[in-house]
Design an enzyme around this catalytic site. Sequence first.
Site, short mmCIF file in Angstrom:
data_model
loop_
_atom_site.label_atom_id
_atom_site.label_comp_id
_atom_site.label_asym_id
_atom_site.label_seq_id
_atom_site.Cartn_x
_atom_site.Cartn_y
_atom_site.Cartn_z
N GLN A 183 0.85 -1.20 0.00
CA GLN A 183 0.00 0.00 0.00
C GLN A 183 0.88 1.24 0.00
OE1 GLN A 183 -3.45 -0.52 2.99
NE2 GLN A 183 -1.92 -2.01 3.64
N HIS B 15 -1.43 1.64 -4.23
CA HIS B 15 -1.81 3.04 -4.07
C HIS B 15 -0.91 3.98 -4.86
CE1 HIS B 15 -3.95 1.86 -0.03
NE2 HIS B 15 -4.63 1.51 -1.09
C1 BJW Z 1 4.65 -1.23 12.52
C2 BJW Z 1 5.82 -0.64 12.87
C3 BJW Z 1 6.92 -1.36 12.74
C4 BJW Z 1 4.22 0.86 13.22
N1 BJW Z 1 6.82 -2.61 12.24
N2 BJW Z 1 4.45 -2.41 12.03
C5 BJW Z 1 -15.73 -0.53 2.27
C6 BJW Z 1 -16.24 -0.06 3.45
C7 BJW Z 1 -16.01 1.26 3.84
C8 BJW Z 1 -15.25 2.11 3.06
C9 BJW Z 1 -14.75 1.63 1.89
C10 BJW Z 1 -15.00 0.34 1.49
N3 BJW Z 1 -14.38 0.15 0.30
C11 BJW Z 1 -13.75 1.28 -0.05
C12 BJW Z 1 -13.97 2.21 0.90
C13 BJW Z 1 -13.46 3.61 0.91
C14 BJW Z 1 -12.00 3.71 1.27
C15 BJW Z 1 -11.74 3.07 2.62
O1 BJW Z 1 -11.18 2.02 2.76
N4 BJW Z 1 -12.10 3.77 3.68
C16 BJW Z 1 -11.88 3.27 5.04
C17 BJW Z 1 -10.90 4.15 5.76
C18 BJW Z 1 -13.21 3.18 5.73
N5 BJW Z 1 -11.16 3.11 0.27
C19 BJW Z 1 -10.91 3.73 -0.87
O2 BJW Z 1 -11.41 4.80 -1.12
C20 BJW Z 1 -9.99 3.07 -1.87
N6 BJW Z 1 -10.60 3.05 -3.13
C21 BJW Z 1 -11.56 2.19 -3.44
O3 BJW Z 1 -11.93 1.32 -2.68
O4 BJW Z 1 -12.09 2.38 -4.70
C22 BJW Z 1 -13.33 1.75 -5.00
C23 BJW Z 1 -14.43 2.59 -4.36
C24 BJW Z 1 -14.50 3.94 -4.64
C25 BJW Z 1 -15.49 4.71 -4.02
C26 BJW Z 1 -16.36 4.13 -3.11
C27 BJW Z 1 -16.22 2.78 -2.80
C28 BJW Z 1 -15.24 2.00 -3.44
C29 BJW Z 1 -8.72 3.89 -2.03
C30 BJW Z 1 -7.89 3.91 -0.82
C31 BJW Z 1 -6.69 4.85 -1.02
C32 BJW Z 1 -5.85 5.00 0.23
N7 BJW Z 1 -4.91 6.06 0.03
C33 BJW Z 1 -3.90 6.32 1.05
C34 BJW Z 1 -3.04 7.53 0.59
C35 BJW Z 1 -2.07 7.12 -0.52
C36 BJW Z 1 -1.27 8.26 -0.99
C37 BJW Z 1 -0.27 8.78 0.03
O5 BJW Z 1 0.57 8.00 0.56
O6 BJW Z 1 -0.34 9.95 0.31
O7 BJW Z 1 -3.10 5.19 1.24
S1 BJW Z 1 -4.59 6.63 2.66
C38 BJW Z 1 -3.32 5.81 3.54
O8 BJW Z 1 -3.86 4.64 4.20
C39 BJW Z 1 -2.35 5.29 2.47
C40 BJW Z 1 -2.01 3.94 3.01
O9 BJW Z 1 -1.50 3.12 1.97
C41 BJW Z 1 -3.30 3.47 3.57
C42 BJW Z 1 -3.17 2.36 4.60
O10 BJW Z 1 -2.44 2.78 5.70
P1 BJW Z 1 -1.43 1.78 6.43
O11 BJW Z 1 -0.35 1.43 5.50
O12 BJW Z 1 -2.20 0.68 7.02
O13 BJW Z 1 -0.79 2.74 7.52
P2 BJW Z 1 -1.29 3.10 9.02
O14 BJW Z 1 -0.57 4.31 9.44
O15 BJW Z 1 -2.76 3.13 9.09
O16 BJW Z 1 -0.82 1.86 9.89
C43 BJW Z 1 0.55 1.60 10.15
C44 BJW Z 1 0.62 0.31 10.93
O17 BJW Z 1 1.99 -0.02 11.11
C45 BJW Z 1 0.01 0.38 12.34
O18 BJW Z 1 -0.84 -0.74 12.53
C46 BJW Z 1 1.21 0.30 13.26
O19 BJW Z 1 0.93 -0.37 14.49
C47 BJW Z 1 2.18 -0.47 12.43
N8 BJW Z 1 3.60 -0.24 12.73
N9 BJW Z 1 5.52 0.67 13.32
C48 BJW Z 1 5.60 -3.11 11.91
N10 BJW Z 1 8.14 -0.90 13.07
#
Ligand code: BJW
Length: 239
Positions: A101, A119
């Site tokens: 991601q 992403h």
């Molecule tokens: C460690 C550590 C160490 C710390 N070792 N671990 C179904 C239900 C409800 C909503 C939706 C759904 N389907 C789609 C949606 C909408 C939405 C969504 O999911 N919303 C939810 C939040 C509710 N999804 C979308 O919109 C996606 N598109 C899509 O589904 O299109 C079809 C569609 C369109 C319209 C309507 C419906 C469907 C697109 C998602 C795009 C996400 N974009 C981002 C930004 C990217 C650009 C940028 O970087 O600026 O992506 S947001 C951000 O979150 C980024 C990340 O890739 C993503 C995930 O975050 P991640 O990687 O999990 O990071 P963190 O910070 O959350 O977690 C870090 C973790 O690491 C923690 O757990 C720590 O504990 C751990 N950690 N140190 C190991 N040393």
Amino acid sequence: MGTSTERVRERLHRAERPVVLTGAGISAESGVPTFRGNDGLWRNHRAEELATPEAFRRDPKLVWEFYDWRRRLLSEVRPNRAHYALVRIEEEKRHFSIITQNVDGLHSLAGSRDVVELHGNIWRIRCTGCGREEEDRNVPLKEIPPRCGCGGLLRPGVVWFGEMLPAGAINRAYELVEATDFMLVIGTSGVVQPAASFATMAKQRSAFVAEINPERTPISPFMDEVINGKAGDMLPQIV
Ligand code: BJW
Ligand code: ZN
């Protein structure tokens, strides 16, 4: 018997088509802030609130300043032990893929070859006018917000909330999830769809699923094994 780390190592050893899903946590030990951690703030804005089409429409300059800042930060960091451990798995396995991601490009920089970027990538820039997309590694950008030769506003080549994932990446990811017998989920909070559902999909198809994260996540209950710790400490013990 044994520890969860030993059990995951044993399963990985036997796996024929292992897949790793990574999130921001795998880059944390390189010094890259995560999204939802305490460090996920930039000038008092939450990263999640800036990574949206609405924020970009409202204030493209602000959103670009945020990405320009992240690009500078990323230009100065290196992959860490966790990224390199995944390179070693790829060297040993006939089939091995990373679905990430992350937009930081650190898996590729470490030497991983089969990386699916769900992403997008922060080093790519796309024109909102003519659709032209290209790599741009300028840090800082010469002009903010940057503009295309056609006059259109340029945007980062990443996927924001509410946007579709790149078709090639999402199709490839589903193929991998359907075929895998072992999935390891590393450093993701497991809240952003569709990536958050990959592990449960793989498990429904009888894959072994495990997670490495210092915190519990909403997907932890579905895991066969949960390794509680940092990716850079735990992954080298598994590989
Ligand atoms: C460690 C550590 C160490 C710390 N070792 N671990 C179904 C239900 C409800 C909503 C939706 C759904 N389907 C789609 C949606 C909408 C939405 C969504 O999911 N919303 C939810 C939040 C509710 N999804 C979308 O919109 C996606 N598109 C899509 O589904 O299109 C079809 C569609 C369109 C319209 C309507 C419906 C469907 C697109 C998602 C795009 C996400 N974009 C981002 C930004 C990217 C650009 C940028 O970087 O600026 O992506 S947001 C951000 O979150 C980024 C990340 O890739 C993503 C995930 O975050 P991640 O990687 O999990 O990071 P963190 O910070 O959350 O977690 C870090 C973790 O690491 C923690 O757990 C720590 O504990 C751990 N950690 N140190 C190991 N040393
Ligand atoms: Zn253009």
